[in-house]
Design a protein around this motif. Sequence first.
Motif, PDB file in Angstrom:
ATOM      1  N   PRO A  77       0.722  -0.710   0.366  1.00 31.88           N
ATOM      2  CA  PRO A  77       0.451   0.155  -0.287  1.00 31.88           C
ATOM      3  C   PRO A  77       1.080   1.292   0.161  1.00 31.88           C
ATOM      4  O   PRO A  77       2.221   1.783   0.398  1.00 31.88           O
ATOM      5  CB  PRO A  77      -0.601   0.293   1.245  1.00 31.88           C
ATOM      6  N   ASP A 135       0.288   4.038   1.833  1.00 29.47           N
ATOM      7  CA  ASP A 135       0.785   3.722   3.340  1.00 29.47           C
ATOM      8  C   ASP A 135       1.313   2.768   3.878  1.00 29.47           C
ATOM      9  O   ASP A 135       0.129   2.461   4.026  1.00 29.47           O
ATOM     10  CB  ASP A 135      -0.709   4.824   4.264  1.00 29.47           C
ATOM     11  N   ARG A 136       2.174   2.899   3.954  1.00 27.16           N
ATOM     12  CA  ARG A 136       2.787   1.546   4.664  1.00 27.16           C
ATOM     13  C   ARG A 136       2.198   0.701   5.983  1.00 27.16           C
ATOM     14  O   ARG A 136       1.481   1.637   6.423  1.00 27.16           O
ATOM     15  CB  ARG A 136       4.550   1.442   5.022  1.00 27.16           C
ATOM     16  N   GLY A 137       1.929  -0.531   6.171  1.00 27.55           N
ATOM     17  CA  GLY A 137       1.069  -1.401   7.099  1.00 27.55           C
ATOM     18  C   GLY A 137       1.799  -2.537   6.969  1.00 27.55           C
ATOM     19  O   GLY A 137       1.317  -3.457   6.826  1.00 27.55           O
ATOM     20  N   LEU A 138       2.173  -2.236   8.299  1.00 28.06           N
ATOM     21  CA  LEU A 138       3.256  -3.390   9.306  1.00 28.06           C
ATOM     22  C   LEU A 138       2.843  -2.383  10.787  1.00 28.06           C
ATOM     23  O   LEU A 138       2.515  -1.847  11.178  1.00 28.06           O
ATOM     24  CB  LEU A 138       4.700  -3.865   9.110  1.00 28.06           C
ATOM     25  N   TYR A 139       3.339  -4.006  11.483  1.00 30.08           N
ATOM     26  CA  TYR A 139       3.312  -3.153  12.770  1.00 30.08           C
ATOM     27  C   TYR A 139       4.264  -3.468  13.008  1.00 30.08           C
ATOM     28  O   TYR A 139       6.001  -3.859  13.863  1.00 30.08           O
ATOM     29  CB  TYR A 139       2.638  -4.435  14.068  1.00 30.08           C
ATOM     30  N   PRO A 140       4.541  -1.840  13.600  1.00 30.76           N
ATOM     31  CA  PRO A 140       5.644  -0.974  13.761  1.00 30.76           C
ATOM     32  C   PRO A 140       6.255  -2.091  15.709  1.00 30.76           C
ATOM     33  O   PRO A 140       7.608  -1.860  15.367  1.00 30.76           O
ATOM     34  CB  PRO A 140       5.683   0.165  14.108  1.00 30.76           C
ATOM     35  N   LYS A 193       6.461  -4.801  16.888  1.00 28.38           N
ATOM     36  CA  LYS A 193       6.403  -6.123  16.342  1.00 28.38           C
ATOM     37  C   LYS A 193       7.438  -6.152  14.548  1.00 28.38           C
ATOM     38  O   LYS A 193       8.534  -5.955  14.589  1.00 28.38           O
ATOM     39  CB  LYS A 193       5.509  -6.739  15.328  1.00 28.38           C
ATOM     40  N   LYS A 222       8.222 -11.505  12.466  1.00 26.12           N
ATOM     41  CA  LYS A 222       6.418 -12.034  13.177  1.00 26.12           C
ATOM     42  C   LYS A 222       6.153 -11.079  12.499  1.00 26.12           C
ATOM     43  O   LYS A 222       4.790 -11.462  11.724  1.00 26.12           O
ATOM     44  CB  LYS A 222       6.621 -11.056  14.796  1.00 26.12           C
ATOM     45  N   ASN A 223       6.084  -9.958  11.806  1.00 29.15           N
ATOM     46  CA  ASN A 223       5.162  -9.530  10.644  1.00 29.15           C
ATOM     47  C   ASN A 223       5.335 -10.500   9.403  1.00 29.15           C
ATOM     48  O   ASN A 223       4.904 -10.249   8.758  1.00 29.15           O
ATOM     49  CB  ASN A 223       6.293  -7.950  10.246  1.00 29.15           C
ATOM     50  N   TYR A 249       2.928 -13.877   9.891  1.00 22.33           N
ATOM     51  CA  TYR A 249       1.755 -13.649  10.373  1.00 22.33           C
ATOM     52  C   TYR A 249       1.590 -13.563   8.800  1.00 22.33           C
ATOM     53  O   TYR A 249       0.483 -13.998   8.346  1.00 22.33           O
ATOM     54  CB  TYR A 249       1.949 -12.090  11.038  1.00 22.33           C
ATOM     55  N   LEU A 250       2.046 -12.544   8.094  1.00 20.89           N
ATOM     56  CA  LEU A 250       1.700 -12.285   6.883  1.00 20.89           C
ATOM     57  C   LEU A 250       1.451 -13.677   5.847  1.00 20.89           C
ATOM     58  O   LEU A 250       0.865 -13.697   4.694  1.00 20.89           O
ATOM     59  CB  LEU A 250       1.997 -10.889   5.984  1.00 20.89           C
ATOM     60  N   GLN A 261       8.478  -4.238   3.622  1.00 21.82           N
ATOM     61  CA  GLN A 261       6.792  -4.180   3.128  1.00 21.82           C
ATOM     62  C   GLN A 261       6.960  -5.034   1.429  1.00 21.82           C
ATOM     63  O   GLN A 261       6.294  -5.919   1.553  1.00 21.82           O
ATOM     64  CB  GLN A 261       6.626  -2.849   2.936  1.00 21.82           C
ATOM     65  N   ALA A 304       6.813  -8.501   2.372  1.00 23.90           N
ATOM     66  CA  ALA A 304       5.667  -8.655   2.462  1.00 23.90           C
ATOM     67  C   ALA A 304       4.861  -8.890   1.599  1.00 23.90           C
ATOM     68  O   ALA A 304       3.900 -10.075   1.518  1.00 23.90           O
ATOM     69  CB  ALA A 304       5.134  -7.769   3.615  1.00 23.90           C
ATOM     70  N   ILE A 348      -6.077 -17.784  12.702  1.00 26.64           N
ATOM     71  CA  ILE A 348      -4.587 -17.160  12.881  1.00 26.64           C
ATOM     72  C   ILE A 348      -4.218 -15.713  13.201  1.00 26.64           C
ATOM     73  O   ILE A 348      -3.448 -15.523  13.860  1.00 26.64           O
ATOM     74  CB  ILE A 348      -3.860 -16.789  11.230  1.00 26.64           C
ATOM     75  N   TRP A 383      -2.576 -14.190  16.644  1.00 23.07           N
ATOM     76  CA  TRP A 383      -1.566 -13.374  16.872  1.00 23.07           C
ATOM     77  C   TRP A 383      -2.545 -11.964  17.506  1.00 23.07           C
ATOM     78  O   TRP A 383      -1.920 -11.739  18.037  1.00 23.07           O
ATOM     79  CB  TRP A 383      -2.101 -12.336  15.618  1.00 23.07           C
ATOM     80  N   GLN A 436      -2.364   3.460  11.301  1.00 19.30           N
ATOM     81  CA  GLN A 436      -0.659   2.788  11.007  1.00 19.30           C
ATOM     82  C   GLN A 436      -0.841   2.429   9.863  1.00 19.30           C
ATOM     83  O   GLN A 436      -0.449   2.049   9.011  1.00 19.30           O
ATOM     84  CB  GLN A 436       0.000   2.117  11.670  1.00 19.30           C
ATOM     85  N   ARG A 437      -2.136   1.977   8.995  1.00 17.53           N
ATOM     86  CA  ARG A 437      -2.707   1.642   7.354  1.00 17.53           C
ATOM     87  C   ARG A 437      -2.082   0.086   7.599  1.00 17.53           C
ATOM     88  O   ARG A 437      -2.110  -0.060   6.050  1.00 17.53           O
ATOM     89  CB  ARG A 437      -1.165   2.603   6.644  1.00 17.53           C
ATOM     90  N   VAL A 438      -2.719  -0.512   8.312  1.00 14.33           N
ATOM     91  CA  VAL A 438      -1.905  -1.280   8.831  1.00 14.33           C
ATOM     92  C   VAL A 438      -3.503  -2.363   7.678  1.00 14.33           C
ATOM     93  O   VAL A 438      -3.684  -3.578   6.961  1.00 14.33           O
ATOM     94  CB  VAL A 438      -2.365  -2.885   9.594  1.00 14.33           C
ATOM     95  N   THR A 439      -4.325  -1.535   7.152  1.00 17.41           N
ATOM     96  CA  THR A 439      -5.561  -1.997   7.545  1.00 17.41           C
ATOM     97  C   THR A 439      -5.855  -2.334   5.628  1.00 17.41           C
ATOM     98  O   THR A 439      -6.206  -3.434   5.232  1.00 17.41           O
ATOM     99  CB  THR A 439      -6.557  -0.626   7.540  1.00 17.41           C
ATOM    100  N   GLU A 440      -5.429  -1.744   5.202  1.00 20.44           N
ATOM    101  CA  GLU A 440      -5.422  -1.940   3.658  1.00 20.44           C
ATOM    102  C   GLU A 440      -4.020  -2.979   3.319  1.00 20.44           C
ATOM    103  O   GLU A 440      -4.794  -3.465   2.542  1.00 20.44           O
ATOM    104  CB  GLU A 440      -4.712  -0.538   2.849  1.00 20.44           C
ATOM    105  N   GLN A 441      -2.909  -3.109   3.963  1.00 19.86           N
ATOM    106  CA  GLN A 441      -2.796  -4.279   3.732  1.00 19.86           C
ATOM    107  C   GLN A 441      -3.449  -5.342   3.898  1.00 19.86           C
ATOM    108  O   GLN A 441      -2.997  -6.409   2.782  1.00 19.86           O
ATOM    109  CB  GLN A 441      -1.172  -4.253   4.637  1.00 19.86           C
ATOM    110  N   ILE A 461      -5.176  -9.213   2.044  1.00 23.76           N
ATOM    111  CA  ILE A 461      -5.010 -10.714   2.318  1.00 23.76           C
ATOM    112  C   ILE A 461      -6.860 -11.524   2.703  1.00 23.76           C
ATOM    113  O   ILE A 461      -6.570 -12.252   2.233  1.00 23.76           O
ATOM    114  CB  ILE A 461      -4.063 -10.901   3.331  1.00 23.76           C
TER     115      ILE A 461
END
Lengths: 309, 393
Positions: free
Chosen positions: A80, A82-87, A89, A93-94, A97-98, A142, A145, B8, B12, B194-199, B203
Amino acid sequence: MRIAVSAIEKAYATVQAVRGVSFTIEPGEIFALLGPNGAGKSSIIRMLVGMTLPDTGTIQVEYQQQRYNHIPRRQLGYLPEDRGLYPDKSVEKNLLYLAQLHGLSKATAQQQMSHWLEIFELTERRHEDLKQLSKGNQQKVQLIAAVIHRPAVVILDEPFSGLDPLNQEKVVAFLKELRQQGMTVILSAHQMAMVEKLADRMLLMAKGKVVLAGTLAEIRLQAQPKQVVLIETEQTVSEDSLASVLADEHWQWQSSHSFSVTLANSTDLTHCLQRVLGSFTVRAVTMQAADLHQLYVSAMAEHQQGSAA
Amino acid sequence: MISKQSLIVAKWEFLRFFKWKQQLISYLLMVLVMAAVVAWSFFVDESRHQYRIAVPAHFTLENTEQFQFQRPTITLEEQLAQLKSTETWHAVVSEEAEAIVVHTLSGKKWQQTLDSELQKYFRQVYGQSQGLSAAQLATLEEPVTLEMRYLDDNYKGSDRPEKMIAIGLLFLLLIGLSTAFGQLLMSITGEKQQRVTEQLFAIVTPQQWIDGKVLGHSLSAMKAMFTTSLVIVLSTVITLLFIADKPVDFTWLNWAVIAWLVPFALAGLLLCACFMAAIAASIDDPNTSGKGVVMMVTWLPLLFTYLVIDSPTGFGMTLLSWLPLTSFAAMPVRLAMVELAWWQPLLSLLLLLGTLYWLRRLAGRIFLRGMQMYGKEPSWGDIMRWALSNKTE
């Protein structure tokens, strides 16, 4: 996977984001969406991902003899804007998970993760929290991922942003590698030099409309139908001599040993060169092709003028 | 029913807030705070001190562990002067026309005990002046024993351990709901910001996502309820064995009620978490949105149940124990206090599960649309429209 987008429109509360856009993306090609902010690139990407549906028009995705109205999730890798991962973690792990959400087993996910971390030289940082990494390295995570599950299509919204020139080159190599592996890559970017190196076909957009579309050569032809050729000579040339030799051509004196000629088409080039060679000893002939950045800027300027008119 | 992707996501989300080290530290801090309170109470406890009280010569008050009554021969003025200047007296009691006066330098907690001692003494004095015998006085002092006898065999009584179990259940559910509330709000709005939503949207389906989130946070809430119970039980055991020096006795615990509590609590938490997740998904910025407060609606079943806890066989409690939106709180409480046929909690649980399935789908629809909105918060009208639409993808 073949993607056919036909006359799609998308409006939000007060904005018409996409206006009658059509294009196709063939399997295994790199397709670039270009345009200034607000051109409608992200809206198109969101429709391709399936987050939103077009108001009118259709999106048809053909994959393994099945049809979908957006790219099927299992076959999609997405980066995306706007980058979307868990900062908070770790990188590992990121990614695990994905990858597991994408349907990979833990063992395969770990194997794939190790492979990509090695390529991006991040193996030693796998246990660090994402927030501890530089912006460029976060961007690499990213990217991993998005491809860790080896999807058929990868959509990358601004993949070069935040990367230094060296890492931008690495991403170019990475995307070429993806193409070689048969993945279809759809990307939006502002870095024209990178896109020029990569994209098989591209779509230049402004205010929700397509301005130019096709391969780089096709876009050049659309944006700059007349070719300019620079001719350098051994002997001195004057404006008078040019006027007599190229009487019915559009020429421009450049210096005592060079001049340019604007040609309407490629057959003119032979004709022009025959006349020039009859009068001068030619040292070099250079086709003056505009790069993508110049084409983009001039196309946008023309579009804005057209809109204003 | 539930996809692998949802499991999953659930794992998490559960592990995201599962931090043993921090939890142990917080419990340790809690124990330290409690120890500090106990130590402070012991330090300032006035009952362990002895107080010298000057009373008129004809007062026949007997000394107690806390008070030493003395009858000085000096005048009241001299007694008051001693009270002011020296440590001779802690209080001087004098008799005036209409009242007994207690003179002290300032107000202290021990004076309430002195007041009780003086009241008791004067009740005896007035009783004797009326010619009452010691036995008659004792009868007057003793309160009447009122015993309630219930003819409904199913009612277990209101002042038995069952009521304590019922209140304990409500307290644990409050802990669970508070945990789910905090975690869901933080997790969902945080991911949006944090825009994790779109990611994640690219999926898994919104329904898989909400299923996973709701399950993960409900299990986390169950874990909070379990650890709280464990801390309470351990504290009780330690207090009984080492402080009160009494044997540990848990025979009053009703294991059948506790066995029913688990499915009711989990289903109730899932139900409330669905609602909370849907609301949280419609919040753009938790710092400015007023919608977060609406998530507290899920605490109402606990409050309603508490208000009718003293009438477990009444209409209110019966109604709450059957209504699917409140039964998770009311039915375990009713079970603790009333003997019910086996099919009653079972049917109530099935109704609750049916409602949970329906609310899960409804929350999925709100979640889908709410997650797609950035920079703009939907109105309540939008939310209602989404809930009633059929769109889940």
